[in-house]
Design a protein around this motif. Sequence first.
Motif, PDB file in Angstrom:
ATOM      1  N   VAL A  21     -25.018  -3.745  -9.887  1.00 19.15           N
ATOM      2  CA  VAL A  21     -25.664  -4.249 -11.107  1.00 19.15           C
ATOM      3  C   VAL A  21     -25.536  -5.764 -11.174  1.00 19.15           C
ATOM      4  O   VAL A  21     -26.491  -6.470 -11.522  1.00 19.15           O
ATOM      5  CB  VAL A  21     -25.047  -3.562 -12.350  1.00 19.15           C
ATOM      6  CG1 VAL A  21     -25.472  -4.272 -13.613  1.00 19.15           C
ATOM      7  CG2 VAL A  21     -25.457  -2.112 -12.403  1.00 19.15           C
ATOM      8  N   VAL A  22     -24.349  -6.277 -10.800  1.00 15.60           N
ATOM      9  CA  VAL A  22     -24.173  -7.733 -10.763  1.00 15.60           C
ATOM     10  C   VAL A  22     -25.166  -8.347  -9.786  1.00 15.60           C
ATOM     11  O   VAL A  22     -25.836  -9.349 -10.092  1.00 15.60           O
ATOM     12  CB  VAL A  22     -22.727  -8.087 -10.356  1.00 15.60           C
ATOM     13  CG1 VAL A  22     -22.624  -9.563 -10.010  1.00 15.60           C
ATOM     14  CG2 VAL A  22     -21.771  -7.752 -11.465  1.00 15.60           C
ATOM     15  N   GLY A  23     -25.310  -7.704  -8.613  1.00 16.75           N
ATOM     16  CA  GLY A  23     -26.258  -8.220  -7.632  1.00 16.75           C
ATOM     17  C   GLY A  23     -27.668  -8.247  -8.187  1.00 16.75           C
ATOM     18  O   GLY A  23     -28.377  -9.257  -8.067  1.00 16.75           O
ATOM     19  N   ALA A  24     -28.069  -7.164  -8.855  1.00 15.31           N
ATOM     20  CA  ALA A  24     -29.425  -7.087  -9.404  1.00 15.31           C
ATOM     21  C   ALA A  24     -29.632  -8.163 -10.467  1.00 15.31           C
ATOM     22  O   ALA A  24     -30.678  -8.833 -10.496  1.00 15.31           O
ATOM     23  CB  ALA A  24     -29.659  -5.700  -9.991  1.00 15.31           C
TER      24      ALA A  24
ATOM     25  N   GLY B  18     -27.510 -15.100  -2.692  1.00 11.68           N
ATOM     26  CA  GLY B  18     -26.163 -14.709  -3.095  1.00 11.68           C
ATOM     27  C   GLY B  18     -26.113 -13.287  -3.589  1.00 11.68           C
ATOM     28  O   GLY B  18     -25.192 -12.527  -3.254  1.00 11.68           O
ATOM     29  N   ALA B  19     -27.147 -12.902  -4.364  1.00  8.58           N
ATOM     30  CA  ALA B  19     -27.216 -11.523  -4.852  1.00  8.58           C
ATOM     31  C   ALA B  19     -27.296 -10.543  -3.688  1.00  8.58           C
ATOM     32  O   ALA B  19     -26.619  -9.512  -3.674  1.00  8.58           O
ATOM     33  CB  ALA B  19     -28.436 -11.370  -5.752  1.00  8.58           C
ATOM     34  N   ALA B  20     -28.097 -10.905  -2.672  1.00  6.32           N
ATOM     35  CA  ALA B  20     -28.199 -10.025  -1.502  1.00  6.32           C
ATOM     36  C   ALA B  20     -26.843  -9.873  -0.830  1.00  6.32           C
ATOM     37  O   ALA B  20     -26.463  -8.758  -0.421  1.00  6.32           O
ATOM     38  CB  ALA B  20     -29.214 -10.597  -0.517  1.00  6.32           C
ATOM     39  N   MET B  21     -26.087 -10.976  -0.759  1.00  2.43           N
ATOM     40  CA  MET B  21     -24.775 -10.889  -0.107  1.00  2.43           C
ATOM     41  C   MET B  21     -23.829  -9.991  -0.889  1.00  2.43           C
ATOM     42  O   MET B  21     -23.057  -9.235  -0.293  1.00  2.43           O
ATOM     43  CB  MET B  21     -24.178 -12.280   0.041  1.00  2.43           C
ATOM     44  CG  MET B  21     -24.856 -13.092   1.100  1.00  2.43           C
ATOM     45  SD  MET B  21     -23.867 -14.475   1.605  1.00  2.43           S
ATOM     46  CE  MET B  21     -23.829 -15.426   0.141  1.00  2.43           C
ATOM     47  N   VAL B  22     -23.890 -10.088  -2.251  1.00  7.52           N
ATOM     48  CA  VAL B  22     -23.022  -9.219  -3.057  1.00  7.52           C
ATOM     49  C   VAL B  22     -23.309  -7.761  -2.713  1.00  7.52           C
ATOM     50  O   VAL B  22     -22.394  -6.951  -2.486  1.00  7.52           O
ATOM     51  CB  VAL B  22     -23.250  -9.474  -4.556  1.00  7.52           C
ATOM     52  CG1 VAL B  22     -22.561  -8.426  -5.387  1.00  7.52           C
ATOM     53  CG2 VAL B  22     -22.750 -10.841  -4.935  1.00  7.52           C
ATOM     54  N   ASN B  23     -24.605  -7.402  -2.639  1.00  4.68           N
ATOM     55  CA  ASN B  23     -24.946  -6.020  -2.324  1.00  4.68           C
ATOM     56  C   ASN B  23     -24.439  -5.615  -0.943  1.00  4.68           C
ATOM     57  O   ASN B  23     -23.881  -4.538  -0.781  1.00  4.68           O
ATOM     58  CB  ASN B  23     -26.465  -5.837  -2.380  1.00  4.68           C
ATOM     59  CG  ASN B  23     -26.940  -5.625  -3.782  1.00  4.68           C
ATOM     60  OD1 ASN B  23     -26.245  -5.999  -4.720  1.00  4.68           O
ATOM     61  ND2 ASN B  23     -28.100  -5.041  -3.943  1.00  4.68           N
ATOM     62  N   LEU B  24     -24.631  -6.505   0.042  1.00  3.24           N
ATOM     63  CA  LEU B  24     -24.194  -6.170   1.402  1.00  3.24           C
ATOM     64  C   LEU B  24     -22.698  -5.902   1.447  1.00  3.24           C
ATOM     65  O   LEU B  24     -22.248  -4.907   2.030  1.00  3.24           O
ATOM     66  CB  LEU B  24     -24.539  -7.322   2.352  1.00  3.24           C
ATOM     67  CG  LEU B  24     -25.989  -7.409   2.782  1.00  3.24           C
ATOM     68  CD1 LEU B  24     -26.217  -8.691   3.550  1.00  3.24           C
ATOM     69  CD2 LEU B  24     -26.326  -6.217   3.643  1.00  3.24           C
TER      70      LEU B  24
END
Lengths: 297, 102, 167
Positions: free
Chosen positions: B9-12, B40-46
Amino acid sequence: MTSPSYVLLFALGLYVVAVLEGWASTGRLRLARPLRAGVALLGRETVTPRRPDRVLYETAPVLLLAAGLLAAAVLPLDRGAVSVDLATGVLFVNSALAYVMVGLVMAGWAPGGAYSLVAGWRFLGQLVAYSMLIVMPITAVAMRAQSLSTTAAVSSQVHLWNLAAQPLGFALFFLAAMAVCFLPPFDLPVSSDLAGGVAGEYTGARLAVVRLARVALVLTLSLAVVVFFLGGWLGPVLPGWVWTFVKTIAVAATMLVVGRLVPRLREEQVLAWGWKYGIPLALVNILWVGLTLLGVR
Amino acid sequence: MITLVVALVVGASLFGVGLYGALSQTNLVMIMMGIELMLGAAMVNLVAFWRFLHPGAVSAQVFVLIVMTEMALEMAVGFGLATARFRARGSVEMEEATELRG
Amino acid sequence: MTWQLLSVAFFGLLAIWFGVTVFRTSSMVRSALSLLGSMAAVGAMFLAMQAEFLGVLQIMMMATEMTIMAIFMVMYMMDPGGLGQMDMTHQKRVSVAAGVTGALAGILLALLPGWGPIVRSVPGPARQTHDLGIELMNRSMIVFETAGVAILVAMIAATSVAIARRR
């Protein structure tokens, strides 16, 4: 050693470095000078700029101090005596020191004064010059230790200090360390040339924090030189932490004195030398360490 | 489970903020900031997927390293373009960049 | 597990808050440093998710990147200090709609699927760093080398674009 004793030892180191700094700049060794200067700064009237960027203005000195202390937290003082034993400690030293620059640019921008702003951007120019020279010699140290842990970096030097194993890396790291803690000859951005530069708009207690942060940086960088190149706690007879302390103070004194003997460098000279000579030499150093490691096998 | 969902959710949300920034700003450098936030959001998800679903798969970390490199490259090329544009036109306002309009 | 949830949530909120600040302030240095705060909070999230190497690397890289971004902002902005109260946004309604739609779509995607079993154990940081190094020099070598070549190309491209024309 226990955790409170690390803090005590570090505080003692801070005081000794502050005394040495006074000795290097005035030529007289006065033991009470830091104490008197600190009390005087705290008692002095605080003058703030007219329209500062308030948040950044207050954050910058604290960030500077925190960056120095965080980098020191992962460096070992004795065998098994390290505040935070990170598996990636060597990299963490780099990342904490990167925030020194953030703090300086913040301090340059925040007061809204022309001189401090120019000084802040000059610091940024210096950062581009020396940041690679911090990272690349440390990389060579990690290669020899075959680990990113700071304790492993020291134990890899049991037979031969890195000073002898990679003298080129030592020389580059020593100079880059002086540039990180903006000692002369790299202190043009805080010198009287720009009416005090970055620190020019800070007064009273805030200036005391800036000065303390500078002293903490000198101590931390000296400790880093000792841990990475001068065998850390390794030494005969005396206990390990005494060796660390003595070596660190010796490195700090050398740093403080060496810079007084050469003229100040302009930031574009630092840039040109850092990129034209420093980075190729650091690459040669990495190649040399790699070759010796392969030869040892 | 709940930690994974929180991280996603943070990533989104970071992605949404970045998308808003990239679309709404007129300055090239600010648009780049929006793009950085999205990356950065993509990295959080990864990292979240790596940690909670496949901690053994090191290639997930390689993926994050590549994204970090890509962020630095995007900045370098973006600043190069900004410098060229500023030399040529005296500003990097993207409202004025209409030369390619048909 | 609870500390992990709490710290991921805390740093996540911090990252979002700093991310919003980037576009709400009119001072350019502030917005660059807010972006640094956001990215450092993302790095702290990595640390909370036990990816120590990536977290420390992220925190290090972003410090330099965002400080350099700040100097470019000041160089190229009409109103770097934000004192002139210039409006530097356009198509606000469309952007807000797009941002909210993107975020909601992502959140829906995060909530809807069953993610399957959660793995509780994770290799230690030293093990991870070692494995990552082996992976980079072994199976993912082509990928890693491609990144290196890409950096070189970008350096040359950026320099040749930015260099002043000789007349």
